[in-house]
Scaffold this motif. Sequence first.
Motif, PDB file in Angstrom:
ATOM      1  N   GLU A 128       5.249  -6.608  -4.084  1.00  0.00           N
ATOM      2  CA  GLU A 128       5.597  -8.336  -3.818  1.00  0.00           C
ATOM      3  C   GLU A 128       5.357  -7.917  -2.135  1.00  0.00           C
ATOM      4  O   GLU A 128       5.065  -8.847  -1.542  1.00  0.00           O
ATOM      5  N   THR A 129       5.425  -6.801  -1.863  1.00  0.00           N
ATOM      6  CA  THR A 129       5.521  -6.542  -0.219  1.00  0.00           C
ATOM      7  C   THR A 129       3.785  -6.667   0.132  1.00  0.00           C
ATOM      8  O   THR A 129       4.075  -6.959   1.071  1.00  0.00           O
ATOM      9  N   PHE A 130       2.753  -6.522  -0.489  1.00  0.00           N
ATOM     10  CA  PHE A 130       1.459  -6.538  -0.154  1.00  0.00           C
ATOM     11  C   PHE A 130       1.022  -8.044  -0.049  1.00  0.00           C
ATOM     12  O   PHE A 130       0.583  -8.532  -0.198  1.00  0.00           O
ATOM     13  N   SER A 145       1.366   5.741 -12.720  1.00  0.00           N
ATOM     14  CA  SER A 145       2.372   4.022 -13.481  1.00  0.00           C
ATOM     15  C   SER A 145       0.727   3.125 -13.342  1.00  0.00           C
ATOM     16  O   SER A 145       0.082   3.714 -12.944  1.00  0.00           O
ATOM     17  N   ARG A 146       1.716   1.842 -14.967  1.00  0.00           N
ATOM     18  CA  ARG A 146       0.895   1.272 -14.574  1.00  0.00           C
ATOM     19  C   ARG A 146       0.299   0.465 -13.264  1.00  0.00           C
ATOM     20  O   ARG A 146      -0.638  -0.567 -13.690  1.00  0.00           O
ATOM     21  N   GLN A 147       1.299   0.672 -12.931  1.00  0.00           N
ATOM     22  CA  GLN A 147       0.904  -0.860 -11.270  1.00  0.00           C
ATOM     23  C   GLN A 147       0.120  -0.114 -10.249  1.00  0.00           C
ATOM     24  O   GLN A 147       0.070  -0.677  -9.269  1.00  0.00           O
ATOM     25  N   SER A 148       0.016   1.465 -10.524  1.00  0.00           N
ATOM     26  CA  SER A 148      -0.828   2.106  -9.456  1.00  0.00           C
ATOM     27  C   SER A 148      -2.677   1.222  -9.563  1.00  0.00           C
ATOM     28  O   SER A 148      -2.860   1.061  -7.373  1.00  0.00           O
ATOM     29  N   PHE A 149      -3.209   0.367 -10.048  1.00  0.00           N
ATOM     30  CA  PHE A 149      -4.526   0.377 -10.015  1.00  0.00           C
ATOM     31  C   PHE A 149      -4.312  -1.002  -8.545  1.00  0.00           C
ATOM     32  O   PHE A 149      -4.796  -1.347  -8.349  1.00  0.00           O
ATOM     33  N   LYS A 150      -3.095  -1.940  -9.015  1.00  0.00           N
ATOM     34  CA  LYS A 150      -2.603  -3.001  -8.362  1.00  0.00           C
ATOM     35  C   LYS A 150      -2.524  -2.653  -7.072  1.00  0.00           C
ATOM     36  O   LYS A 150      -3.360  -3.442  -6.098  1.00  0.00           O
ATOM     37  N   ILE A 151      -1.455  -2.082  -6.742  1.00  0.00           N
ATOM     38  CA  ILE A 151      -1.214  -1.508  -5.010  1.00  0.00           C
ATOM     39  C   ILE A 151      -2.728  -1.240  -4.551  1.00  0.00           C
ATOM     40  O   ILE A 151      -3.159  -0.933  -3.752  1.00  0.00           O
ATOM     41  N   ASN A 152      -3.522   0.036  -5.260  1.00  0.00           N
ATOM     42  CA  ASN A 152      -4.735   0.416  -5.062  1.00  0.00           C
ATOM     43  C   ASN A 152      -5.573  -0.757  -4.267  1.00  0.00           C
ATOM     44  O   ASN A 152      -6.059  -1.046  -3.291  1.00  0.00           O
ATOM     45  N   GLN A 153      -5.123  -1.570  -5.457  1.00  0.00           N
ATOM     46  CA  GLN A 153      -6.488  -2.812  -4.809  1.00  0.00           C
ATOM     47  C   GLN A 153      -6.034  -3.586  -3.311  1.00  0.00           C
ATOM     48  O   GLN A 153      -6.730  -3.791  -3.002  1.00  0.00           O
ATOM     49  N   GLN A 154      -4.340  -3.784  -3.837  1.00  0.00           N
ATOM     50  CA  GLN A 154      -4.531  -4.695  -1.852  1.00  0.00           C
ATOM     51  C   GLN A 154      -4.319  -3.297  -0.845  1.00  0.00           C
ATOM     52  O   GLN A 154      -4.718  -3.475   0.191  1.00  0.00           O
TER      53      GLN A 154
END
Length: 240
Positions: A128-130, A145-154
């Motif tokens: 959300e911060t991104f 985490s399953r969210q690591s891909f999304k974080i790397n994308q951002q």
Amino acid sequence: CAMIPANCIEKLKEKDESFTRVSLPANSLYKSSPDETTIELCNALKDNPHCVEVDISGCGISNAGAEAIANLLADNTVIKKLDLSNNKIDSSGQEKIFVALKTNDTLEELKLLGNHVPGEGCLSTLVETFEYNTALLNIVWRLESRQSFKINQQITRNKEIQRRLAAGKSVDDIDPNIRRETEKRILEERAAGLPKFVPPPVEEEPTEAPPATGGPYPAKVLRSKMLPSDVDSTKKEEYL
């Protein structure tokens, strides 16, 4: 600063132009009262315009120190690199830092490797911060985490934003803050361009029957409960 936290804090308070980096990794004096020292350090950094890099890795900092760091980062416009690796900051402490980064547009690198593993809620907060932060270019940690891909994308998106800005190119299509403002403006313009709905006036029922004229009568008269005296209510259509 001779590796003494008190000396570093003093130099920061004095706003010494030559003192641009705090380097206290695994400092034994720091570790004797880690959170209290972090709070003092953050207070000194708050008004310092020169310090761009802070390394307080391996100093035993826990959540109380993390909260002070979060409060600092929310308003800081100077620090570009922050090393918090190998401390004792748990998921809730890291989450406070991520919330603070919503309003930070300076920090480029954050090291968190060796702290507690962040929970999924904490990582959702970072995602959300991104939606606001376009400055952070690197987080050093280990994620499963399953969210690591999304974080790397951002993070990749942020790097592209900075690359374009350096080249003098537009970022309107990828900067979430610009997109949000554009969408808001479009909605406001649409709302301003639409005519306001004005409900039609409510016709009041007549309190007495219209005078008898033998007809024909307007449909509105024949729809009324109060009919002329010469109208048969069962044969209204004959009086149109």
